[in-house]
Enzyme design. Structure first.
Site, PDB file in Angstrom:
ATOM      1  N   LYS A  71      -0.824  -6.805  11.218  1.00 54.71           N
ATOM      2  CA  LYS A  71       0.452  -6.145  11.515  1.00 54.71           C
ATOM      3  C   LYS A  71       1.598  -7.119  11.308  1.00 54.71           C
ATOM      4  O   LYS A  71       2.608  -6.806  10.695  1.00 54.71           O
ATOM      5  CB  LYS A  71       0.392  -5.675  12.961  1.00 54.71           C
ATOM      6  CG  LYS A  71       0.904  -4.374  13.377  1.00 54.71           C
ATOM      7  CD  LYS A  71       0.396  -3.070  12.896  1.00 54.71           C
ATOM      8  CE  LYS A  71      -0.147  -2.917  11.539  1.00 54.71           C
ATOM      9  NZ  LYS A  71      -1.056  -1.825  11.334  1.00 54.71           N
ATOM     10  N   CYS A  76       2.855   5.570  -5.886  1.00 43.34           N
ATOM     11  CA  CYS A  76       3.733   6.477  -6.631  1.00 43.34           C
ATOM     12  C   CYS A  76       3.818   7.865  -5.990  1.00 43.34           C
ATOM     13  O   CYS A  76       2.876   8.324  -5.354  1.00 43.34           O
ATOM     14  CB  CYS A  76       3.202   6.660  -8.041  1.00 43.34           C
ATOM     15  SG  CYS A  76       2.924   5.134  -8.909  1.00 43.34           S
ATOM     16  N   TRP A 127       5.197   2.781  -8.182  1.00 40.66           N
ATOM     17  CA  TRP A 127       4.708   1.533  -7.598  1.00 40.66           C
ATOM     18  C   TRP A 127       3.924   0.869  -8.715  1.00 40.66           C
ATOM     19  O   TRP A 127       2.868   1.351  -9.129  1.00 40.66           O
ATOM     20  CB  TRP A 127       3.816   1.849  -6.397  1.00 40.66           C
ATOM     21  CG  TRP A 127       3.406   0.666  -5.593  1.00 40.66           C
ATOM     22  CD1 TRP A 127       4.118   0.058  -4.592  1.00 40.66           C
ATOM     23  CD2 TRP A 127       2.170  -0.060  -5.689  1.00 40.66           C
ATOM     24  NE1 TRP A 127       3.407  -0.994  -4.075  1.00 40.66           N
ATOM     25  CE2 TRP A 127       2.202  -1.094  -4.722  1.00 40.66           C
ATOM     26  CE3 TRP A 127       1.046   0.057  -6.498  1.00 40.66           C
ATOM     27  CZ2 TRP A 127       1.159  -1.994  -4.549  1.00 40.66           C
ATOM     28  CZ3 TRP A 127       0.006  -0.841  -6.317  1.00 40.66           C
ATOM     29  CH2 TRP A 127       0.075  -1.853  -5.347  1.00 40.66           C
ATOM     30  N   GLU A 160      -6.287  -7.153  13.633  1.00 42.58           N
ATOM     31  CA  GLU A 160      -5.219  -6.158  13.472  1.00 42.58           C
ATOM     32  C   GLU A 160      -3.857  -6.757  13.837  1.00 42.58           C
ATOM     33  O   GLU A 160      -2.859  -6.502  13.168  1.00 42.58           O
ATOM     34  CB  GLU A 160      -5.553  -4.926  14.326  1.00 42.58           C
ATOM     35  CG  GLU A 160      -4.474  -3.848  14.394  1.00 42.58           C
ATOM     36  CD  GLU A 160      -4.106  -3.224  13.059  1.00 42.58           C
ATOM     37  OE1 GLU A 160      -4.759  -3.513  12.042  1.00 42.58           O
ATOM     38  OE2 GLU A 160      -3.125  -2.456  13.028  1.00 42.58           O
ATOM     39  N   ARG A 193       6.040   6.216   0.843  1.00 42.12           N
ATOM     40  CA  ARG A 193       4.783   5.815   0.205  1.00 42.12           C
ATOM     41  C   ARG A 193       4.880   4.423  -0.437  1.00 42.12           C
ATOM     42  O   ARG A 193       3.858   3.833  -0.763  1.00 42.12           O
ATOM     43  CB  ARG A 193       4.422   6.844  -0.875  1.00 42.12           C
ATOM     44  CG  ARG A 193       4.090   8.204  -0.310  1.00 42.12           C
ATOM     45  CD  ARG A 193       4.123   9.248  -1.385  1.00 42.12           C
ATOM     46  NE  ARG A 193       3.040   9.118  -2.342  1.00 42.12           N
ATOM     47  CZ  ARG A 193       1.878   9.737  -2.253  1.00 42.12           C
ATOM     48  NH1 ARG A 193       1.632  10.526  -1.241  1.00 42.12           N
ATOM     49  NH2 ARG A 193       0.959   9.595  -3.181  1.00 42.12           N
ATOM     50  N   HIS A 225     -15.201 -24.201  14.317  1.00 39.50           N
ATOM     51  CA  HIS A 225     -15.988 -24.327  13.078  1.00 39.50           C
ATOM     52  C   HIS A 225     -15.076 -24.451  11.858  1.00 39.50           C
ATOM     53  O   HIS A 225     -15.488 -24.153  10.745  1.00 39.50           O
ATOM     54  CB  HIS A 225     -16.954 -23.149  12.951  1.00 39.50           C
ATOM     55  CG  HIS A 225     -17.915 -23.094  14.089  1.00 39.50           C
ATOM     56  ND1 HIS A 225     -18.975 -23.963  14.217  1.00 39.50           N
ATOM     57  CD2 HIS A 225     -17.925 -22.321  15.218  1.00 39.50           C
ATOM     58  CE1 HIS A 225     -19.627 -23.707  15.341  1.00 39.50           C
ATOM     59  NE2 HIS A 225     -19.005 -22.719  15.966  1.00 39.50           N
ATOM     60  N   ASN A 246       0.720   9.591 -11.374  1.00 40.46           N
ATOM     61  CA  ASN A 246       0.194   8.726 -10.303  1.00 40.46           C
ATOM     62  C   ASN A 246      -1.234   8.372 -10.670  1.00 40.46           C
ATOM     63  O   ASN A 246      -1.984   9.253 -11.075  1.00 40.46           O
ATOM     64  CB  ASN A 246       0.134   9.484  -8.967  1.00 40.46           C
ATOM     65  CG  ASN A 246       1.487   9.699  -8.365  1.00 40.46           C
ATOM     66  OD1 ASN A 246       2.491   9.303  -8.942  1.00 40.46           O
ATOM     67  ND2 ASN A 246       1.518  10.356  -7.234  1.00 40.46           N
ATOM     68  N   GLY A 247      -1.608   7.121 -10.476  1.00 41.49           N
ATOM     69  CA  GLY A 247      -2.989   6.715 -10.756  1.00 41.49           C
ATOM     70  C   GLY A 247      -3.024   5.642 -11.814  1.00 41.49           C
ATOM     71  O   GLY A 247      -2.004   5.010 -12.127  1.00 41.49           O
ATOM     72  N   LYS A 290       2.183   3.326   1.329  1.00 43.17           N
ATOM     73  CA  LYS A 290       1.575   4.012   2.467  1.00 43.17           C
ATOM     74  C   LYS A 290       0.221   4.595   2.099  1.00 43.17           C
ATOM     75  O   LYS A 290      -0.708   4.600   2.887  1.00 43.17           O
ATOM     76  CB  LYS A 290       2.519   5.117   2.961  1.00 43.17           C
ATOM     77  CG  LYS A 290       2.028   5.857   4.185  1.00 43.17           C
ATOM     78  CD  LYS A 290       2.024   4.955   5.396  1.00 43.17           C
ATOM     79  CE  LYS A 290       1.428   5.614   6.631  1.00 43.17           C
ATOM     80  NZ  LYS A 290       1.056   4.612   7.651  1.00 43.17           N
ATOM     81  N   GLU A 342       2.047  -8.207   7.417  1.00 44.34           N
ATOM     82  CA  GLU A 342       2.464  -7.196   6.454  1.00 44.34           C
ATOM     83  C   GLU A 342       3.929  -6.784   6.602  1.00 44.34           C
ATOM     84  O   GLU A 342       4.560  -6.407   5.632  1.00 44.34           O
ATOM     85  CB  GLU A 342       1.550  -5.965   6.490  1.00 44.34           C
ATOM     86  CG  GLU A 342       1.674  -5.127   7.741  1.00 44.34           C
ATOM     87  CD  GLU A 342       0.786  -3.894   7.712  1.00 44.34           C
ATOM     88  OE1 GLU A 342       0.538  -3.355   6.637  1.00 44.34           O
ATOM     89  OE2 GLU A 342       0.349  -3.475   8.807  1.00 44.34           O
TER      90      GLU A 342
HETATM   91  C1  F6R Z   1      -1.810  -1.532   7.566  1.00 42.15           C
HETATM   92  C2  F6R Z   1      -2.179  -0.297   6.891  1.00 42.15           C
HETATM   93  C3  F6R Z   1      -3.208  -0.372   5.831  1.00 42.15           C
HETATM   94  C4  F6R Z   1      -4.066   0.889   5.839  1.00 42.15           C
HETATM   95  C5  F6R Z   1      -5.026   0.888   4.637  1.00 42.15           C
HETATM   96  C6  F6R Z   1      -5.940   2.093   4.653  1.00 42.15           C
HETATM   97  O1  F6R Z   1      -0.883  -1.280   8.579  1.00 42.15           O
HETATM   98  O2  F6R Z   1      -1.656   0.746   7.170  1.00 42.15           O
HETATM   99  O3  F6R Z   1      -3.996  -1.511   5.946  1.00 42.15           O
HETATM  100  O4  F6R Z   1      -4.779   0.967   7.045  1.00 42.15           O
HETATM  101  O5  F6R Z   1      -4.291   0.879   3.460  1.00 42.15           O
HETATM  102  O6  F6R Z   1      -5.205   3.272   4.624  1.00 42.15           O
HETATM  103  P1  F6R Z   1      -5.811   4.633   5.119  1.00 42.15           P
HETATM  104  O7  F6R Z   1      -6.038   4.524   6.574  1.00 42.15           O
HETATM  105  O8  F6R Z   1      -4.778   5.651   4.760  1.00 42.15           O
HETATM  106  O9  F6R Z   1      -7.095   4.823   4.375  1.00 42.15           O
END
Ligand code: F6R
Length: 608
Positions: free
Chosen positions: A485, A2, A74, A481, A27, A504, A100-101, A603, A488
């Site tokens: 990537k 949010c 959100w 990773e 966000r 395994h 927010n929260g 985000k 997501e």
């Molecule tokens: C994936 C991504 C998320 C963040 C995670 C932690 O591309 O961006 O997995 O890495 O939500 O976020 P931060 O780094 O802001 O604590």
């Protein structure tokens, strides 16, 4: 997650609120809304879906007035819908609130308020706050917000307006970020700095349990007892124009291409003639670090993957025992912390709820916390004993790219620093590695220069339904990773595995429909990787190998190869990240995905 924007001043309330909401769009959200006080009455416009929907509603039925609040939601409690969107209002339509929260005790409060004849129209936890403020209201919004906040459990950043007090906004922070922008004859409250930069560069960051009352020409700060407090003002130097996409179709692509520059900037900032410099917020003495025997890294998502690479680095070079944990596990497992380990929190945003809670767990055990953070002034930055900044610039694309490679870079330099202090590396070796570091930006540029090859490979595999990513040693986290990537942003299933673990269990998944991305640059585990790839190839997998330039052996093992310039093994995850990011990006684009705002993601994850 949010976003909040609230404004008091003379500018057109519609444009100011909408511009702020567009700035917060990255966000992640599923509905949005605004409210203002117009001719003594509360006016609310809110709608499910994209911000464009709200913009259209406001074009037909604009708001007026001098105070307004806006929100991108959100969903946590209650599905995304017009009714559940914020602002939420009280029974008398006098009070409007954005939040927010998460209010953890909302159910108990709701029952209590229903008994007092309050009528609820949404399924949100937020509406409880609106009715609680109404219940406590006797003509003074500030007092009723204060009183209500003391009843709330969980995390909340709120901004509130009342039709009966049309010149002011009251905002309160507990657990979710809130910043105040100080303007000339106008003031703003928002959940993030970009939302205020069109109006002012003077900001104040609220701490937990602090409240602010904003009028056009006056801003007053209070603690949770209602006592006036003074707050430090900061000036934001970076420009809002750096938030534009420039020539790129997506923020994500722009941010991928910014990586050589981010590393160059950090080389200039960190590597001085006299030695490494971790900046103004790094407060450890060499003596303290020389005696360090144990590090615990905690982080989420991509930042956790960087932390995992950190474990390989600290153990192999500085020879320090290192644990790495996902913050949402770390915070609840009551870990044994004997021997006073250094706790590291890694977070791009500096606001991730679980990472922040992990940090607080560590502080409660009187442990030292060193954080790696991109957003200066964020909560994790402020609550840590020391911070190493990522200096990656604002990262807008939801998928983390440039922050990730900067995290690895900072971990590598910190590892060199520790290795020197602990005498695990001699001077010529450090010198050799420093030289290698200086070559990284050019090697990154070479990889980006051949992005077209990755796009062509992506085209071949874009319709696959399942991907496997494998790596070993320091590039096992790179495989995790790469898979994250891809899934997501493309919504295609992908799993990352240590290559040696395939037989395994996961090898059962392999057939001619399963592309495997194998990370196999020249390294101490190169031969082992080739053996693992052979095993998969003989079971029909389609193999894409990321290999060191000049490696001919991988050709016969693979369907496709992407070459990267050779590098020292412990620096290789920085280079490997680029083809993985580009591969995910192109597959997502070819599948028509909204790469900068993937569904269901935010985000800044400010709830646990
Ligand atoms: C994936 C991504 C998320 C963040 C995670 C932690 O591309 O961006 O997995 O890495 O939500 O976020 P931060 O780094 O802001 O604590």
């Amino acid at each position: 997650m949010c976003g909040i924007i609230s404004y008091v001043g003379d500018k057109d309330i519609n444009s100011v609120l909408m511009a702020g909401l567009w700035r917060l769009e990255y966000r992640g959200y599923d509905s949005s809304g605004v409210a203002s006080v117009m001719d003594g009455e509360l006016e609310v416009r809110k709608v499910e879906g994209r911000l464009m929907n709200l913009q259209e509603i406001l074009s037909d039925k604009p708001l007026g007035g001098k105070v307004g609040i806006g929100h991108t939601r959100w969903a946590t409690h209650g599905e995304p819908s017009d009714q559940n969107a914020h602002p939420q209002v009280d029974c008398n339509e006098n009070i409007a609130i954005v939040h927010n929260g998460i209010i953890e005790n909302y159910y108990t409060l709701k029952e209590e308020l229903i008994k007092k004849k309050h009528i609820f129209k949404s399924n949100t936890d937020t509406e409880v706050i609106a009715h609680l403020i109404e219940e406590n209201y006797d003509g003074d919004l500030k007092e009723s917000v204060l009183k209500s906040a003391s009843r709330l459990e969980g995390s909340f950043a709120i901004a509130v307006i009342a039709a009966s007090e049309p010149d002011e906004i009251v905002a309160y922070r507990y657990g979710s970020p809130l910043i105040v922008g100080l303007g000339k004859n106008e003031n703003i409250v928002a959940s993030d700095i970009p939302a205020v930069l069109d109006h002012t560069r003077r900001i104040v960051i609220l701490s937990d349990g602090e409240m602010v009352v904003l009028r056009k020409d006056k801003v007053e700060f209070y603690n949770n007892k209602g006592e006036r407090i003074e707050k430090e003002e900061r000036e934001i130097k970076w420009s809002p124009t750096s938030l534009d996409k420039g020539k790129y179709p997506h923020y994500m692509l722009k941010e991928i291409y910014e990586q050589p520059e981010v590393i160059e900037r950090n080389i200039a900032l960190r590597m001085e003639d006299e030695g490494l410099n971790f900046g103004e917020s790094f407060h450890f003495s060499p003596h303290e670090l020389a005696h360090l025997s144990h590090i615990v890294i905690q982080a989420c998502g991509t930042s956790w993957h960087a932390g995992y690479i950190g474990k390989y680095l600290f153990e192999s070079l500085a020879r320090i025992h290192t644990e790495v944990d996902i913050s949402s596990e770390f915070r609840y497992r009551n870990p044994v912390m004997d021997g006073e380990p250094l706790i590291m929190a890694i977070s791009q945003s500096g606001e991730t709820a679980d990472t922040l809670a992990g940090l607080r767990e560590a502080k409660a055990k009187f442990l030292n916390v060193l954080s790696l953070v991109n957003v200066r002034g964020s909560t994790i930055d402020r609550e840590s004993d020391s911070t190493i900044y990522l200096n990656a610039g604002p990262e807008i694309g939801v998928a983390s790219t440039k922050a990730y490679t900067s995290q690895i870079f900072q971990l590598y330099l910190f590892d060199l620093y520790l290795s020197k202090l602990k005498w695990t590396m001699d001077a010529p070796e450090i010198e050799k590695r420093v030289k290698e570091v200086n070559e990284i930006p050019e090697k990154m540029r070479k990889i980006l220069g051949s992005a077209d090859n990755i796009r062509k490979i992506a085209e071949k595999y874009k319709d696959s339904k399942d991907f496997m990513f494998i790596g070993r040693g320091i590039n096992y986290p790179s495989a995790l990773e790469g898979a994250l990537k891809l899934k997501e942003i493309s919504y295609i299933h992908a799993t990352g595995y240590p290559a040696g673990e395939m037989k395994h269990g996961p090898i059962a998944l392999i057939d001619e429909n399963t592309p495997v991305v194998a990370i196999a640059p020249h390294s101490s585990v190169y031969e082992k990787m080739l053996n693992n790839i052979e095993e998969l190839k003989s079971r029909g997998a389609r193999i894409i190998i990321i290999a060191s330039l000049g490696d001919k052996r991988v050709k016969e093992l693979s369907n496709d190869v992407f070459y990267i310039p050779p590098s020292e093994e412990s620096l290789s995850p920085i280079l490997i990240a680029l083809p993985l990011q580009l591969f995910a990006y192109y597959i997502a684009v070819l599948n028509g995905r909204d790469v900068d705002r993937p569904r269901n993601l935010a985000k800044s994850v400010t709830v646990e």
